[in-house]
Design a protein around this motif. Structure first.
Motif, PDB file in Angstrom:
ATOM      1  N   TRP A   1       0.827  -1.206   0.000  1.00  0.00           N
ATOM      2  CA  TRP A   1       0.000   0.000   0.000  1.00  0.00           C
ATOM      3  C   TRP A   1       0.857   1.249   0.000  1.00  0.00           C
TER       4      TRP A   1
ATOM      5  N   GLN B   1      -3.719   4.049  -1.332  1.00  0.00           N
ATOM      6  CA  GLN B   1      -4.058   3.225  -2.490  1.00  0.00           C
ATOM      7  C   GLN B   1      -3.333   1.879  -2.442  1.00  0.00           C
TER       8      GLN B   1
ATOM      9  N   THR C   1      -1.454   7.995  -0.253  1.00  0.00           N
ATOM     10  CA  THR C   1      -2.747   8.019  -0.967  1.00  0.00           C
ATOM     11  C   THR C   1      -3.725   6.969  -0.446  1.00  0.00           C
TER      12      THR C   1
END
Length: 730
Positions: free
Chosen positions: A571, A577, A575
């Protein structure tokens, strides 16, 4: 320069450096090196010392083998090592001085040519258990051995044939000795019984329990009539003909009597104790003649020279000494019989510091020359740290103190006192002006490194805190067990602010290399990115998967690795993300012996992924499963690299595998650890190709450390040596 106090796995990883071109090492570092090793630092722990019958040589048995010295010059002649695969506990010269017999915990007895150092013959009969003691008969025709299998065995010294097995009823045989006339054998077993055996028939003459709780040493008098027994503090003399009634018994030491010997004329007895004392006694009256504070630690072994004029002693302080029997003068001291726990390399790359118990040993890296031992702590020393200018070494100890040492003189510069419990590894700030120490007493202290003044004491909760200096040395970030992170002025110790975002124990506190961000990982499963200057939260990664690691990528992107039932994921914390998901290897890739385990279930549920490591160059990831297999993945593609790395055939099923990347990320070391030892293997992580297996004398590595240039690797071995290895071309 980053400073972080975090224990990595079960072994210490200190940043080391080594010159690519190997300098001319002192001869002792080159004797009997394992295949592929460049140099050896340390000679191993001393177990026994013995003279050749003619007195021209002295042999020192250590965990790695037997060192042989010329007694007229003190010159090291040869090291008998490299054949045994575990600790060497005992050795003895043949009467003609041409052969040495060794017994090892690898269950073998070996006969060595003293002149060439070659292994002439290997004897095997003790089964599954190690050999603790060996000795030649006075006529050189027979060898006696005692082992943990509770047997005493006799061997034909010429043919190597096993001629007799004497079965003991005790818990192993700790020591065996021939009488000077070769007629009887004396033994000590694990139940603290003394046995006397007929050397020709193998019949037991008598077995008795001396009046002492433990037995540590035994010796025959030259006239065969008396045996001396060393116990807990006691020295007892027994008449061989009338045993089990002692002739005399005295309190000889303040601790166990670990070694003893009669002089060649039988008139005196020398005893060595765990109280560091060497004592000489009148054998007839058992009155003290002389006492010498011989070592900074136990006197592990001692022996008279054949002419009775010299006593050789081996100590737990890593030294072997020769003493004048009549004057008590120390005639010569040999150093380097040392162990190792933690390694630290000086920033100038000239010195290596190796801790061993309460001592720290310093070595010259370019030559392998032993420099000096730092003595002063009264408890075990934790990991150490050099000042940035490499002139001072800081050590913390179980004696509650921190010491600063001048590495050029070995003298203590100052003692930092204030902690009331064990002090863990001290850490210098990058500029060297501040020293931080943490302790089991629930405090972290900041010290002025130049004056030793305690700048500030920071209280904490009941669990350990992790901390790190900022790269510019102005701030100290401290993670606490309640989930908060305190930022402190490193020069004054005053708190600047408290970061509140995590809610449980902080496992990781990391400054970004540029010092602008702080990354924290907590037991609550969250990873938080902070602005290091304002203390404001930038982003929180809070996911359902179990987060097991947090780090920065080479381009300073904050990353986290999580694991769930069938996969693990990478990860971007900035962000939040998901960057990549990596599937676990299938069971079908594994040999049958690894598809089931009495300790772990096979598969890919969360408990099966024990650890994941991210390479420093950001190219690969290594994951370790609970069945101790290692799998490599390409970070860019998410695909497997090569086949799973399996434990070696002889590795125990309940061992533990750990992985360590070299600083450049181009080499991966896997280390399989169990209670008896470990094996280190090197791999190319981008191809999965095996590069080298590092096997020391005892095949046991407590720790390993790559050099910062990633061209060499140090392994610390339980036998008391540190080995330097080249890393093959990748």
């Amino acid at each position: 320069m980053k400073k972080s106090v975090m224990m990595l796995m079960v072994f210490s990883l200190a940043m080391l450096s080594s010159s690519a071109s190997i300098a001319q090492y002192v001869p002792s570092t080159q004797f009997g090196l394992p295949e592929g090793a460049i140099a050896r630092f340390g000679r191993g722990y001393i177990n026994e010392i013995m003279y050749s019958r003619d007195g021209t040589q002295l042999a020192v048995t250590t965990d790695i083998g037997v060192w042989i010295y010329a007694t007229n010059t003190g010159e090291e002649l040869i090291l008998l090592a490299g054949e045994h695969s575990h600790f060497v506990f005992s050795a003895d010269y043949s009467p003609d001085g041409k052969t040495i017999v060794t017994g090892s915990w690898d269950n073998t007895i070996r006969l060595w040519d003293v002149r060439t150092g070659k292994n002439r013959k290997t004897l095997k009969r003790h089964g599954y258990y190690g050999i603790s003691s060996v000795a030649y008969s006075p006529d050189g025709k027979t060898i006696v051995s005692g082992g943990a299998d509770s047997t005493i065995q006799l061997w034909n010294a010429r043919t190597g044939k096993n001629t007799k097995i004497l079965t003991e009823t005790g818990k192993g045989v700790n020591s065996v000795k021939f009488s000077p006339d070769g007629e009887t054998i004396a033994s000590i077993d694990g139940k603290n019984s003394v046995g006397l055996w007929n050397a020709r028939t193998g019949n037991n003459i008598i077995t008795f329990n001396p009046h002492t709780e433990y037995i540590y040493s035994i010796a025959y008098s030259p006239d065969n009539k008396t045996i001396a027994i060393g116990g807990m503090e006691t020295l007892a003399l027994w008449d061989v003909a009338t045993a089990p009634q002692p002739l005399k018994e005295i309190n000889a030491h303040k601790d166990r009597v670990s070694s003893l010997a009669f002089s060649p004329d039988g008139k005196t007895i020398a005893t060595g104790g765990w109280d560091s004392m060497l004592r000489i006694w009148d054998a007839a009256t058992v009155q003290s003649i002389r006492e010498i504070n011989a070592h900074n630690g136990a006197v592990r072994s001692l022996v008279f020279s054949p002419d009775g004029k010299t006593l050789a002693t081996g100590g737990g302080d890593g030294t072997m000494k020769w003493w004048d029997v009549h004057t008590g003068e120390n005639k010569k001291t040999f150093t380097g019989y040392l162990g190792g726990n933690y390694i630290r390399y000086s920033p100038d790359k000239k010195t290596i510091a190796i801790t061993a118990g309460g001592l720290v040993h310093l070595w010259d890296v370019s030559t392998g020359q032993y420099l000096r031992t730092l003595k002063g702590h009264r408890g075990n020393v934790s990991p150490v740290d050099f000042s940035p200018d490499s002139k001072i070494l800081a050590t913390g100890s179980a004696d509650h103190t921190t010491r600063l040492w001048d590495i050029n003189t070995g003298q203590t510069i100052r003692i930092l006192e204030g902690h009331t419990d064990r002090v863990y590894g001290p850490v210098y700030s990058p500029d060297g002006r501040v020293l931080a120490t943490r302790s089991r007493d629930d405090t972290l202290r900041l010290w002025d490194a130049s004056t030793g003044k305690n700048i500030k004491t920071i209280l904490r909760d009941n669990e350990s805190m992790n901390f790190m200096f900022s790269p510019d040395s102005t701030t100290l970030a401290v993670g606490n067990s309640n989930g908060t992170v305190g930022l402190f002025d490193a020069q004054t110790g005053e708190k600047i602010k408290t970061l509140r975002g995590n809610t449980d124990y902080i496992y990781t506190v990391l400054y970004s290399p540029n010092g602008n961000k702080i990354l924290t990982k907590s037991r609550d499963g969250t990873v938080v990115l902070w602005n290091a200057h304002t203390g404001k939260e930038i982003k929180t990664l809070n996911i359902r998967d179990k987060v097991i690691a947090a780090m920065y990528s080479p381009d300073e992107t904050p990353l986290a690795i999580s694991v769930n039932r069938k996969k693990f994921s990478l990860w971007d914390v900035t962000t939040t993300q998901l960057l990549k998901t990596f599937d676990g290897p299938k069971t079908r890739y594994l040999p049958k012996r690894y598809q089931t385990s009495s300790r772990h279930a096979v598969g890919w549920p969360p408990e099966q992924v024990r650890s994941v490591s991210y390479s420093p160059n950001g190219e690969t990831i290594a994951a370790v499963r609970h069945n101790e297999t290692v799998q490599l993945w390409n970070v860019g593609t998410g695909k497997h690299i090569g086949k799973p790395i399996l434990p070696l055939k002889d590795d125990p099923p309940d061992g533990t595998t750990d992985v360590v990347y070299s600083p450049d990320g181009r080499t991966l070391a896997t280390i399989q650890i169990d209670n008896m030892g470990s094996t280190v293997r090197l791999w190319n992580p981008t191809s999965g190709r095996h590069l080298k297996t590092l096997k020391g004398y005892d095949n046991c590595a407590n720790a390993l450390t790559f050099s910062p240039d990633s061209r060499t690797i140090f392994t610390v071995h339980r036998g008391g040596t540190v080995l330097l290895w080249d890393i093959p071309s990748r």
